[in-house]
Design a protein around this motif. Structure first.
Motif, PDB file in Angstrom:
ATOM      1  N   PHE A   2       0.827  -1.207   0.000  1.00 60.16           N
ATOM      2  CA  PHE A   2       0.000   0.000   0.000  1.00 60.16           C
ATOM      3  C   PHE A   2       0.861   1.256   0.000  1.00 60.16           C
ATOM      4  N   ASP A   3       1.965   1.239   0.749  1.00 56.45           N
ATOM      5  CA  ASP A   3       2.844   2.409   0.804  1.00 56.45           C
ATOM      6  C   ASP A   3       3.446   2.717  -0.561  1.00 56.45           C
ATOM      7  N   ARG A   4       3.807   1.681  -1.313  1.00 55.56           N
ATOM      8  CA  ARG A   4       4.367   1.904  -2.656  1.00 55.56           C
ATOM      9  C   ARG A   4       3.331   2.486  -3.599  1.00 55.56           C
ATOM     10  N   VAL A   5       2.111   2.003  -3.518  1.00 53.91           N
ATOM     11  CA  VAL A   5       1.030   2.525  -4.356  1.00 53.91           C
ATOM     12  C   VAL A   5       0.746   3.976  -3.990  1.00 53.91           C
ATOM     13  N   LYS A   6       0.703   4.252  -2.704  1.00 53.44           N
ATOM     14  CA  LYS A   6       0.462   5.614  -2.227  1.00 53.44           C
ATOM     15  C   LYS A   6       1.585   6.539  -2.685  1.00 53.44           C
ATOM     16  N   ALA A   7       2.841   6.114  -2.578  1.00 55.75           N
ATOM     17  CA  ALA A   7       3.981   6.931  -3.005  1.00 55.75           C
ATOM     18  C   ALA A   7       3.943   7.175  -4.510  1.00 55.75           C
ATOM     19  N   SER A   8       3.592   6.160  -5.279  1.00 47.14           N
ATOM     20  CA  SER A   8       3.497   6.306  -6.732  1.00 47.14           C
ATOM     21  C   SER A   8       2.375   7.277  -7.102  1.00 47.14           C
ATOM     22  N   PHE A   9       1.237   7.159  -6.448  1.00 44.83           N
ATOM     23  CA  PHE A   9       0.114   8.060  -6.686  1.00 44.83           C
ATOM     24  C   PHE A   9       0.506   9.501  -6.375  1.00 44.83           C
ATOM     25  N   ARG A  10       1.155   9.695  -5.240  1.00 44.01           N
ATOM     26  CA  ARG A  10       1.570  11.045  -4.847  1.00 44.01           C
ATOM     27  C   ARG A  10       2.599  11.618  -5.821  1.00 44.01           C
ATOM     28  N   ARG A  11       3.527  10.808  -6.263  1.00 46.12           N
ATOM     29  CA  ARG A  11       4.541  11.281  -7.216  1.00 46.12           C
ATOM     30  C   ARG A  11       3.884  11.744  -8.514  1.00 46.12           C
ATOM     31  N   ARG A  12       2.907  10.998  -8.992  1.00 46.48           N
ATOM     32  CA  ARG A  12       2.192  11.391 -10.213  1.00 46.48           C
ATOM     33  C   ARG A  12       1.390  12.665  -9.996  1.00 46.48           C
ATOM     34  N   ALA A  13       0.748  12.783  -8.836  1.00 42.30           N
ATOM     35  CA  ALA A  13      -0.039  13.984  -8.544  1.00 42.30           C
ATOM     36  C   ALA A  13       0.858  15.211  -8.449  1.00 42.30           C
ATOM     37  N   VAL A  14       1.995  15.064  -7.789  1.00 44.65           N
ATOM     38  CA  VAL A  14       2.928  16.191  -7.673  1.00 44.65           C
ATOM     39  C   VAL A  14       3.500  16.538  -9.044  1.00 44.65           C
ATOM     40  N   SER A  15       3.784  15.540  -9.868  1.00 44.17           N
ATOM     41  CA  SER A  15       4.284  15.802 -11.223  1.00 44.17           C
ATOM     42  C   SER A  15       3.263  16.582 -12.035  1.00 44.17           C
ATOM     43  N   ALA A  16       2.003  16.215 -11.919  1.00 43.36           N
ATOM     44  CA  ALA A  16       0.945  16.932 -12.641  1.00 43.36           C
ATOM     45  C   ALA A  16       0.826  18.366 -12.131  1.00 43.36           C
ATOM     46  N   ALA A  17       0.885  18.545 -10.815  1.00 44.20           N
ATOM     47  CA  ALA A  17       0.812  19.892 -10.242  1.00 44.20           C
ATOM     48  C   ALA A  17       2.020  20.725 -10.652  1.00 44.20           C
ATOM     49  N   LEU A  18       3.180  20.099 -10.729  1.00 42.54           N
ATOM     50  CA  LEU A  18       4.388  20.803 -11.163  1.00 42.54           C
ATOM     51  C   LEU A  18       4.225  21.280 -12.601  1.00 42.54           C
ATOM     52  N   GLY A  19       3.714  20.407 -13.464  1.00 42.00           N
ATOM     53  CA  GLY A  19       3.480  20.807 -14.853  1.00 42.00           C
ATOM     54  C   GLY A  19       2.524  21.979 -14.956  1.00 42.00           C
ATOM     55  N   LEU A  20       1.473  21.973 -14.169  1.00 40.75           N
ATOM     56  CA  LEU A  20       0.519  23.077 -14.150  1.00 40.75           C
ATOM     57  C   LEU A  20       1.176  24.352 -13.626  1.00 40.75           C
ATOM     58  N   ALA A  21       1.953  24.242 -12.565  1.00 41.70           N
ATOM     59  CA  ALA A  21       2.631  25.414 -11.997  1.00 41.70           C
ATOM     60  C   ALA A  21       3.632  26.006 -12.981  1.00 41.70           C
ATOM     61  N   VAL A  22       4.318  25.145 -13.733  1.00 43.73           N
ATOM     62  CA  VAL A  22       5.276  25.627 -14.734  1.00 43.73           C
ATOM     63  C   VAL A  22       4.546  26.413 -15.816  1.00 43.73           C
ATOM     64  N   ARG A  23       3.392  25.909 -16.248  1.00 46.82           N
ATOM     65  CA  ARG A  23       2.632  26.616 -17.285  1.00 46.82           C
ATOM     66  C   ARG A  23       2.112  27.950 -16.780  1.00 46.82           C
TER      67      ARG A  23
END
Length: 179
Positions: A2-23
């Motif tokens: 569960f921790d690995r799934v949660k970490a992967s989910f969070r990494r993807r969410a932060v990556s998406a937010a980073l892309g939005l913030a960059v734009r």
């Protein structure tokens, strides 16, 4: 599991937010000859993703020598206690400062912005979306990190050590560039 799934989910969410913030941010042109002259505060972003205490101290020592009158602050996501951090402010972001998606909440973002850093240095040896996001939202005109595909839109200075350099050697290259 569960921790690995949660970490992967969070990494993807932060990556998406980073892309939005960059734009959303407008890339400003800076004069690289002038950017190092008026540094009043520098921020080291240490999310605990790969950088060890010796690496942080190496970069911090170089920054202290290059900018002796500037204030230093370390933004960390875990408790840190390097022996040579005296005189350095530590902005600790705890689990409560992050939302379900792994992004810093409104109050944490405000605290990072209010640091008023002139230089933000990402200490992650490989691209870490959270660390890059913290550097971006800091508002620092100069953002330094190791070269990576994800960092192209975030960092205006990317350090490219030789591929065979690992561990502390990569941070020596970063420190040499700083000063």
């Amino acid at each position: 599991m569960f921790d690995r799934v949660k970490a992967s989910f969070r990494r993807r969410a932060v990556s998406a937010a980073l892309g939005l913030a960059v734009r959303r941010t407008r890339g400003e042109l800076i004069d690289m000859r002038e950017c190092w002259r008026d540094i009043r505060r520098y921020m080291l972003c240490w999310t605990g993703c790969g950088a060890d205490r010796d690496a942080v101290e190496l970069v911090l020592d170089r920054l202290r020598r290059r900018f002796p009158t500037a204030d230093a602050v370390v933004v960390a996501t875990r408790v840190i206690d390097p022996p040579r951090l005296e005189g350095v402010a530590v902005e600790l972001l705890t689990e409560r400062d992050f939302n379900l998606f792994g992004l810093p909440g409104r109050e944490a973002r405000r605290r990072v912005r209010e640091l008023h850093a002139d230089v933000a240095v990402d200490l992650s040896p490989r691209f870490d979306p959270l660390s890059a996001y913290l550097c971006l939202i800091s508002g620092a005109p100069v953002k330094v990190g190791f070269a990576s595909a994800g960092g192209d839109s975030v960092f205006n200075l990317q350090i490219v050590p030789e591929p065979e350099r690992t561990g502390l050697e990569r941070y020596r290259v970063l420190a040499r560039y700083i000063g």
